[in-house]
Each structure stands twice: as C-alpha cells, then as structure tokens.
Design a protein around this motif. Structure first.
Motif, PDB file in Angstrom:
ATOM      1  N   VAL A  57       0.832  -1.214   0.000  1.00  0.00           N
ATOM      2  CA  VAL A  57       0.000   0.000   0.000  1.00  0.00           C
ATOM      3  C   VAL A  57       0.864   1.261   0.000  1.00  0.00           C
ATOM      4  O   VAL A  57       1.803   1.381   0.791  1.00  0.00           O
ATOM      5  CB  VAL A  57      -0.936   0.016   1.234  1.00  0.00           C
ATOM      6  CG1 VAL A  57      -1.687   1.338   1.331  1.00  0.00           C
ATOM      7  CG2 VAL A  57      -1.907  -1.149   1.185  1.00  0.00           C
ATOM      8  N   LYS A  59       1.061   4.490   1.330  1.00  0.00           N
ATOM      9  CA  LYS A  59       0.415   5.123   2.477  1.00  0.00           C
ATOM     10  C   LYS A  59       0.407   6.652   2.430  1.00  0.00           C
ATOM     11  O   LYS A  59      -0.240   7.282   3.252  1.00  0.00           O
ATOM     12  CB  LYS A  59       1.061   4.622   3.763  1.00  0.00           C
ATOM     13  CG  LYS A  59       0.812   3.137   3.981  1.00  0.00           C
ATOM     14  CD  LYS A  59       1.722   2.600   5.064  1.00  0.00           C
ATOM     15  CE  LYS A  59       2.026   1.149   4.871  1.00  0.00           C
ATOM     16  NZ  LYS A  59       2.906   0.849   3.756  1.00  0.00           N
ATOM     17  N   GLU A  61      -0.699   8.306  -0.213  1.00  0.00           N
ATOM     18  CA  GLU A  61      -1.755   8.725  -1.138  1.00  0.00           C
ATOM     19  C   GLU A  61      -2.921   9.344  -0.358  1.00  0.00           C
ATOM     20  O   GLU A  61      -3.285   8.880   0.717  1.00  0.00           O
ATOM     21  CB  GLU A  61      -2.260   7.535  -1.959  1.00  0.00           C
ATOM     22  CG  GLU A  61      -1.289   7.025  -2.989  1.00  0.00           C
ATOM     23  CD  GLU A  61      -1.081   7.988  -4.148  1.00  0.00           C
ATOM     24  OE1 GLU A  61      -1.973   8.809  -4.440  1.00  0.00           O
ATOM     25  OE2 GLU A  61      -0.002   7.914  -4.761  1.00  0.00           O
ATOM     26  N   TRP A  64      -5.690   7.003   0.777  1.00  0.00           N
ATOM     27  CA  TRP A  64      -5.361   6.230   1.976  1.00  0.00           C
ATOM     28  C   TRP A  64      -5.521   7.084   3.229  1.00  0.00           C
ATOM     29  O   TRP A  64      -6.174   6.676   4.195  1.00  0.00           O
ATOM     30  CB  TRP A  64      -3.940   5.678   1.887  1.00  0.00           C
ATOM     31  CG  TRP A  64      -3.544   4.918   3.117  1.00  0.00           C
ATOM     32  CD1 TRP A  64      -2.777   5.363   4.142  1.00  0.00           C
ATOM     33  CD2 TRP A  64      -3.941   3.599   3.450  1.00  0.00           C
ATOM     34  NE1 TRP A  64      -2.666   4.380   5.095  1.00  0.00           N
ATOM     35  CE2 TRP A  64      -3.373   3.289   4.697  1.00  0.00           C
ATOM     36  CE3 TRP A  64      -4.727   2.626   2.819  1.00  0.00           C
ATOM     37  CZ2 TRP A  64      -3.557   2.058   5.318  1.00  0.00           C
ATOM     38  CZ3 TRP A  64      -4.904   1.402   3.439  1.00  0.00           C
ATOM     39  CH2 TRP A  64      -4.326   1.136   4.676  1.00  0.00           C
ATOM     40  N   LYS A  65      -4.915   8.263   3.202  1.00  0.00           N
ATOM     41  CA  LYS A  65      -4.927   9.126   4.385  1.00  0.00           C
ATOM     42  C   LYS A  65      -6.346   9.519   4.789  1.00  0.00           C
ATOM     43  O   LYS A  65      -6.663   9.580   5.972  1.00  0.00           O
ATOM     44  CB  LYS A  65      -4.093  10.375   4.129  1.00  0.00           C
ATOM     45  CG  LYS A  65      -2.605  10.105   4.090  1.00  0.00           C
ATOM     46  CD  LYS A  65      -1.852  11.389   3.812  1.00  0.00           C
ATOM     47  CE  LYS A  65      -0.361  11.170   3.771  1.00  0.00           C
ATOM     48  NZ  LYS A  65       0.369  12.402   3.474  1.00  0.00           N
ATOM     49  N   TYR A  68      -8.639   5.398   4.921  1.00  0.00           N
ATOM     50  CA  TYR A  68      -8.257   4.090   5.459  1.00  0.00           C
ATOM     51  C   TYR A  68      -7.175   4.118   6.536  1.00  0.00           C
ATOM     52  O   TYR A  68      -7.023   3.141   7.274  1.00  0.00           O
ATOM     53  CB  TYR A  68      -7.785   3.182   4.317  1.00  0.00           C
ATOM     54  CG  TYR A  68      -8.830   3.020   3.243  1.00  0.00           C
ATOM     55  CD1 TYR A  68      -9.954   2.227   3.458  1.00  0.00           C
ATOM     56  CD2 TYR A  68      -8.713   3.681   2.028  1.00  0.00           C
ATOM     57  CE1 TYR A  68     -10.929   2.084   2.483  1.00  0.00           C
ATOM     58  CE2 TYR A  68      -9.681   3.543   1.045  1.00  0.00           C
ATOM     59  CZ  TYR A  68     -10.783   2.746   1.279  1.00  0.00           C
ATOM     60  OH  TYR A  68     -11.755   2.621   0.312  1.00  0.00           O
ATOM     61  N   LYS A  69      -6.431   5.189   6.612  1.00  0.00           N
ATOM     62  CA  LYS A  69      -5.248   5.257   7.482  1.00  0.00           C
ATOM     63  C   LYS A  69      -5.524   4.803   8.917  1.00  0.00           C
ATOM     64  O   LYS A  69      -4.748   4.046   9.491  1.00  0.00           O
ATOM     65  CB  LYS A  69      -4.705   6.682   7.469  1.00  0.00           C
ATOM     66  CG  LYS A  69      -3.492   6.879   8.344  1.00  0.00           C
ATOM     67  CD  LYS A  69      -3.052   8.318   8.314  1.00  0.00           C
ATOM     68  CE  LYS A  69      -1.888   8.529   9.255  1.00  0.00           C
ATOM     69  NZ  LYS A  69      -1.506   9.926   9.325  1.00  0.00           N
ATOM     70  N   LEU A  78      -7.629  -5.139   3.027  1.00  0.00           N
ATOM     71  CA  LEU A  78      -6.593  -4.341   2.368  1.00  0.00           C
ATOM     72  C   LEU A  78      -6.498  -4.676   0.882  1.00  0.00           C
ATOM     73  O   LEU A  78      -6.373  -3.784   0.040  1.00  0.00           O
ATOM     74  CB  LEU A  78      -5.237  -4.572   3.035  1.00  0.00           C
ATOM     75  CG  LEU A  78      -5.031  -3.881   4.374  1.00  0.00           C
ATOM     76  CD1 LEU A  78      -3.800  -4.445   5.067  1.00  0.00           C
ATOM     77  CD2 LEU A  78      -4.921  -2.381   4.202  1.00  0.00           C
ATOM     78  N   HIS A  85      -9.099   0.763  -5.418  1.00  0.00           N
ATOM     79  CA  HIS A  85      -8.315   1.980  -5.641  1.00  0.00           C
ATOM     80  C   HIS A  85      -6.899   1.590  -6.075  1.00  0.00           C
ATOM     81  O   HIS A  85      -5.953   1.624  -5.271  1.00  0.00           O
ATOM     82  CB  HIS A  85      -8.221   2.816  -4.366  1.00  0.00           C
ATOM     83  CG  HIS A  85      -9.527   3.197  -3.766  1.00  0.00           C
ATOM     84  ND1 HIS A  85     -10.331   4.168  -4.325  1.00  0.00           N
ATOM     85  CD2 HIS A  85     -10.179   2.742  -2.671  1.00  0.00           C
ATOM     86  CE1 HIS A  85     -11.423   4.297  -3.583  1.00  0.00           C
ATOM     87  NE2 HIS A  85     -11.358   3.442  -2.583  1.00  0.00           N
ATOM     88  N   LEU A  88      -3.433   2.997  -5.024  1.00  0.00           N
ATOM     89  CA  LEU A  88      -2.814   2.697  -3.728  1.00  0.00           C
ATOM     90  C   LEU A  88      -1.737   1.628  -3.811  1.00  0.00           C
ATOM     91  O   LEU A  88      -1.030   1.387  -2.839  1.00  0.00           O
ATOM     92  CB  LEU A  88      -3.882   2.260  -2.721  1.00  0.00           C
ATOM     93  CG  LEU A  88      -4.845   3.341  -2.256  1.00  0.00           C
ATOM     94  CD1 LEU A  88      -5.892   2.754  -1.324  1.00  0.00           C
ATOM     95  CD2 LEU A  88      -4.092   4.475  -1.571  1.00  0.00           C
TER      96      LEU A  88
END
Length: 113
Positions: A57, A59, A61, A64-65, A68-69, A78, A85, A88
């Motif tokens: 991943v 992280k 992007e 993500w932030k 999903y972070k 995941l 996406h 990612l």
C-alpha cells in the motif's frame, strides 16, 4: 515472461520500465490504472513477494490518508481496497513466473530479470 505493473506518470515506474526494456528479456506492460488488478491477482503478487498486504500500500496517497489510514483492516480488506483503488498499489511491481518485487529501489528489479 516478465510483467511490469506500470504507471506512466510515475518516475520510478518509468525507470523500472527502462531497466526491463534494456534487460533483453521478453516482457509485457500492464498499466494497472487502466486495467486494474483483481483481488485474486493482487493476492497472488503478495504471495510471490512474500510480503503482507500493507507493504504493497502507498500510504502517502490522499485516498489512503482520508479513508483508510486509521482503520484496522484485515489482509483481505486491504486487498479489496487496493482492487478498488489501484492508485494505492506501490509501483512499479515486476514479476516473472517465480518471483515478484516492488521496484523501489529500481535495482531490486534485477532479482526477477
């Protein structure tokens, strides 16, 4: 046959593609943002690399932030997120029949050539 999962907008991915081209090996390019990987394909790559899904991943992007972070996602979740996406997914990923690597640093690609 070598496969490079490539993003044309990424400098490291372009460098990886040049390395593959110059190797003399037969290869194919899959622009994974245009032709996304399925969950099964992502899972197979992860298994070939012998890594956990979170290691694939990107992280930093925004997707993500923002989404999903801070979530505690299972490996299966995941993989589903990366399938949904593809941006990612770390890049480039290069594979042959036996192995696959994330081409960061680009020199790691030599393991599959």
């Amino acid at each position: 046959m070598i496969t490079i999962y490539h993003n044309t907008r990424c400098k490291k991915s372009r460098e990886g593609l040049e390395l593959v081209k110059n190797s003399g090996e037969d290869y194919r390019v899959r622009e994974y943002l245009k032709v996304p990987l399925t969950e099964e394909e992502i899972s197979a790559l992860i298994n070939k690399m012998n890594i956990s899904p979170i290691q694939l991943v990107r992280k930093n992007e925004k997707i993500w932030k923002e989404n999903y972070k801070d979530k505690d996602l299972s490996d299966r979740e995941l993989i589903a997120v990366m399938a949904k996406h593809p941006k990612l997914i770390e890049r480039p990923v290069v594979e042959n029949e036996q192995n696959a690597v994330i081409g960061r640093p680009t020199s790691d690609i030599e393991e599959v050539l």
